[in-house]
Motif scaffolding. Structure first.
Motif, PDB file in Angstrom:
ATOM      1  N   LEU A 217       0.820  -1.213   0.000  1.00 19.98           N
ATOM      2  CA  LEU A 217       0.000   0.000   0.000  1.00 19.98           C
ATOM      3  C   LEU A 217       0.855   1.265   0.000  1.00 19.98           C
ATOM      4  O   LEU A 217       0.333   2.372  -0.106  1.00 19.98           O
ATOM      5  CB  LEU A 217      -0.934   0.007   1.220  1.00 19.98           C
ATOM      6  CG  LEU A 217      -2.027  -1.076   1.196  1.00 19.98           C
ATOM      7  CD1 LEU A 217      -2.685  -1.214   2.564  1.00 19.98           C
ATOM      8  CD2 LEU A 217      -3.080  -0.707   0.141  1.00 19.98           C
ATOM      9  N   ALA A 218       2.156   1.134   0.147  1.00 28.05           N
ATOM     10  CA  ALA A 218       3.049   2.299   0.198  1.00 28.05           C
ATOM     11  C   ALA A 218       3.927   2.376  -1.047  1.00 28.05           C
ATOM     12  O   ALA A 218       4.282   1.356  -1.640  1.00 28.05           O
ATOM     13  CB  ALA A 218       3.937   2.225   1.440  1.00 28.05           C
ATOM     14  N   ASP A 219       4.255   3.574  -1.444  1.00 31.63           N
ATOM     15  CA  ASP A 219       5.294   3.781  -2.450  1.00 31.63           C
ATOM     16  C   ASP A 219       6.191   4.929  -1.976  1.00 31.63           C
ATOM     17  O   ASP A 219       6.106   5.361  -0.821  1.00 31.63           O
ATOM     18  CB  ASP A 219       4.698   4.020  -3.848  1.00 31.63           C
ATOM     19  CG  ASP A 219       3.883   5.307  -3.940  1.00 31.63           C
ATOM     20  OD1 ASP A 219       4.181   6.283  -3.213  1.00 31.63           O
ATOM     21  OD2 ASP A 219       2.934   5.343  -4.750  1.00 31.63           O
ATOM     22  N   MET A 220       7.066   5.418  -2.851  1.00 28.14           N
ATOM     23  CA  MET A 220       8.035   6.433  -2.437  1.00 28.14           C
ATOM     24  C   MET A 220       7.407   7.732  -1.950  1.00 28.14           C
ATOM     25  O   MET A 220       8.038   8.516  -1.245  1.00 28.14           O
ATOM     26  CB  MET A 220       8.975   6.761  -3.605  1.00 28.14           C
ATOM     27  CG  MET A 220      10.149   5.823  -3.723  1.00 28.14           C
ATOM     28  SD  MET A 220      11.259   6.362  -5.052  1.00 28.14           S
ATOM     29  CE  MET A 220      11.800   7.959  -4.454  1.00 28.14           C
ATOM     30  N   ARG A 221       6.138   7.966  -2.356  1.00 27.74           N
ATOM     31  CA  ARG A 221       5.486   9.225  -1.975  1.00 27.74           C
ATOM     32  C   ARG A 221       4.640   9.083  -0.710  1.00 27.74           C
ATOM     33  O   ARG A 221       3.899   9.979  -0.353  1.00 27.74           O
ATOM     34  CB  ARG A 221       4.599   9.706  -3.128  1.00 27.74           C
ATOM     35  CG  ARG A 221       5.303   9.833  -4.473  1.00 27.74           C
ATOM     36  CD  ARG A 221       4.290   9.773  -5.604  1.00 27.74           C
ATOM     37  NE  ARG A 221       3.504   8.543  -5.512  1.00 27.74           N
ATOM     38  CZ  ARG A 221       2.357   8.318  -6.139  1.00 27.74           C
ATOM     39  NH1 ARG A 221       1.856   9.258  -6.910  1.00 27.74           N
ATOM     40  NH2 ARG A 221       1.713   7.172  -6.003  1.00 27.74           N
ATOM     41  N   THR A 222       4.726   7.906  -0.054  1.00 29.88           N
ATOM     42  CA  THR A 222       3.829   7.602   1.063  1.00 29.88           C
ATOM     43  C   THR A 222       4.471   7.896   2.415  1.00 29.88           C
ATOM     44  O   THR A 222       5.641   7.576   2.638  1.00 29.88           O
ATOM     45  CB  THR A 222       3.430   6.108   1.016  1.00 29.88           C
ATOM     46  OG1 THR A 222       2.874   5.822  -0.268  1.00 29.88           O
ATOM     47  CG2 THR A 222       2.418   5.777   2.104  1.00 29.88           C
ATOM     48  N   LEU A 223       3.707   8.504   3.281  1.00 34.97           N
ATOM     49  CA  LEU A 223       4.065   8.639   4.689  1.00 34.97           C
ATOM     50  C   LEU A 223       3.202   7.620   5.434  1.00 34.97           C
ATOM     51  O   LEU A 223       1.981   7.601   5.260  1.00 34.97           O
ATOM     52  CB  LEU A 223       3.758  10.078   5.139  1.00 34.97           C
ATOM     53  CG  LEU A 223       4.159  10.613   6.513  1.00 34.97           C
ATOM     54  CD1 LEU A 223       3.183  10.198   7.596  1.00 34.97           C
ATOM     55  CD2 LEU A 223       5.576  10.214   6.911  1.00 34.97           C
ATOM     56  N   VAL A 224       3.836   6.781   6.229  1.00 36.76           N
ATOM     57  CA  VAL A 224       3.094   5.766   6.983  1.00 36.76           C
ATOM     58  C   VAL A 224       2.994   6.199   8.441  1.00 36.76           C
ATOM     59  O   VAL A 224       4.016   6.488   9.080  1.00 36.76           O
ATOM     60  CB  VAL A 224       3.781   4.382   6.881  1.00 36.76           C
ATOM     61  CG1 VAL A 224       3.034   3.355   7.722  1.00 36.76           C
ATOM     62  CG2 VAL A 224       3.857   3.935   5.431  1.00 36.76           C
ATOM     63  N   LEU A 225       1.762   6.296   8.945  1.00 37.48           N
ATOM     64  CA  LEU A 225       1.547   6.637  10.354  1.00 37.48           C
ATOM     65  C   LEU A 225       1.058   5.385  11.078  1.00 37.48           C
ATOM     66  O   LEU A 225       0.067   4.779  10.674  1.00 37.48           O
ATOM     67  CB  LEU A 225       0.473   7.720  10.480  1.00 37.48           C
ATOM     68  CG  LEU A 225       0.897   9.182  10.361  1.00 37.48           C
ATOM     69  CD1 LEU A 225      -0.329  10.086  10.389  1.00 37.48           C
ATOM     70  CD2 LEU A 225       1.854   9.570  11.472  1.00 37.48           C
ATOM     71  N   VAL A 226       1.747   5.012  12.134  1.00 36.67           N
ATOM     72  CA  VAL A 226       1.332   3.873  12.955  1.00 36.67           C
ATOM     73  C   VAL A 226       0.868   4.414  14.298  1.00 36.67           C
ATOM     74  O   VAL A 226       1.631   5.093  14.997  1.00 36.67           O
ATOM     75  CB  VAL A 226       2.501   2.881  13.157  1.00 36.67           C
ATOM     76  CG1 VAL A 226       2.059   1.697  14.012  1.00 36.67           C
ATOM     77  CG2 VAL A 226       3.062   2.420  11.825  1.00 36.67           C
TER      78      VAL A 226
END
Lengths: 247, 247
Positions: A217-226
């Protein structure tokens, strides 16, 4: 000859999220340097020299910018988000520290921008409403063991985590490893947000519980918030309560 | 009757650091709510209703804002910095979660702003150039033991620390206790920045090594940045290198 260097945060993308301070510096610059897609966001005037470069060339770009400023140019180095967060500002000061002495006396300023994690958080609600941390998952500049150590300690601390540089062609497995590690320390129900290209036309936001968080679900433009164990929904909004009960 | 609620980040102070998105929402609002000094930063038009309130009344203010929006008002709740960072956004969603069901369907948006830690970091150089965390030192909403646990884990992780709400009349000893604890885990040479009222006329920036960090250098308007063992000077600039050697 009164050159200067401004390290400018463009914010997440939309011009409505760019500060007037950043716009003013861009308008006065003679030279604009940065990673190609970021430079492309700036409407350069015909008399401005534009120097788009590749993603991996941060230190070379920093040195080039300092050399130009030294010769009297008004130089804008542009970063997406905030330039001080896993972006060009640290690279410039690294170049200053190890470069020729006169670089230390140059007129250098960092102009802050809206960082990806705050743009993402604002879209979601208030997931960063309690204590939080920001970690780059890239192991280009630090050993992967250090990333794992920090993820563990951050989960133990109860921080909400903002994960920058989650994945790329050259770093395909790190995000999956990070999720696996976090699942050992956090409930599987903890919400994970995949925030991609926030405020740009291709914006996409996906929410999953940690147990089902899929790196694809992520690529280079993604910020992942956990989230932390306290992060929850209020209607359609994701937020972390301000209060916490125990240590 | 199409009321809305915008939770707006004013940035650290200067209008040049406020986003066009925030300005546009402020211009369209019928009602402006917030802590008195923040509301005072906004040039309200005469037909706008202004509701300044005290610092400690966040949840009441959130409910008031939701009630107004429910009756058709266009409501701006203003925060300094970013509204999602130890500010009004989490309070609003807390009120939504525990309030009447119709509040969940209201048109609510969070508009991000330049947070105090990025404004401070930009003035200094790039102290947040590597992994970092943000911790509120206020023990109004969480036990002090939890703050201490997080400080310890953050120091162990090698995070740069941004300390919000470092001190107030009602919380006079917490910052000193935090420095004492951090001295047990970090070298005394680690730089500590006291960034007060950045971008406002009363701006003040003071740098001290951790061994000599004095809580009296902070007040309610101060953001305290504590470096990691890697944070250093490059000429007059403070920065944390992007690379780290070992876990």
């Amino acid at each position: 000859m009164s050159g200067w260097l401004r390290i400018i945060g463009l914010g997440p993308g939309a011009a409505s999220l760019r500060t007037p301070e950043a716009e003013a510096a861009l308008a006065e610059a003679t030279d604009i340097l940065g990673y190609g897609p970021y430079v492309a966001r700036v409407a350069a005037r015909t008399e401005q020299r534009v120097h788009p470069t590749d993603n991996r060339e941060e230190l070379d770009r920093a040195r080039h910018a300092l050399e130009l400023a030294e010769t009297g140019a008004r130089v804008a180095v542009v970063s997406s988000g905030d330039p001080g967060v896993f972006a060009m500002a640290a690279a410039v000061f690294e170049a200053v520290e190890h470069g020729p002495a006169p670089w230390r006396d140059l007129d250098i300023q960092v102009l802050p921008g809206i960082s990806a994690m705050f743009a993402a958080a604002a879209r979601l609600g208030a997931p960063l409403g309690h204590d939080f941390c920001a970690i780059s998952l890239s192991d280009n500049l630090k050993p992967w063991e250090l990333v794992e150590k920090r993820l563990r300690l951050a989960a133990e601390a109860g921080f909400v985590l903002a994960l920058y540089n989650p994945i790329s062609r050259a770093r395909p497995w790190q995000l999956g490893r990070a999720f696996a590690l976090l699942r050992e320390h956090l409930p599987g129900t903890v919400p994970v947000a995949f925030a991609t290209a926030i405020s740009r036309p291709e914006e996409r936001m996906v929410l999953r519980p940690l147990a089902e968080a899929n790196p694809a679900l992520a690529d280079m433009r993604t910020l992942v918030l956990v989230g932390s164990a306290a992060t929850r929904m209020a209607g359609r909004f994701l937020y972390t309560p301000r209060s916490a009960a125990s240590a």
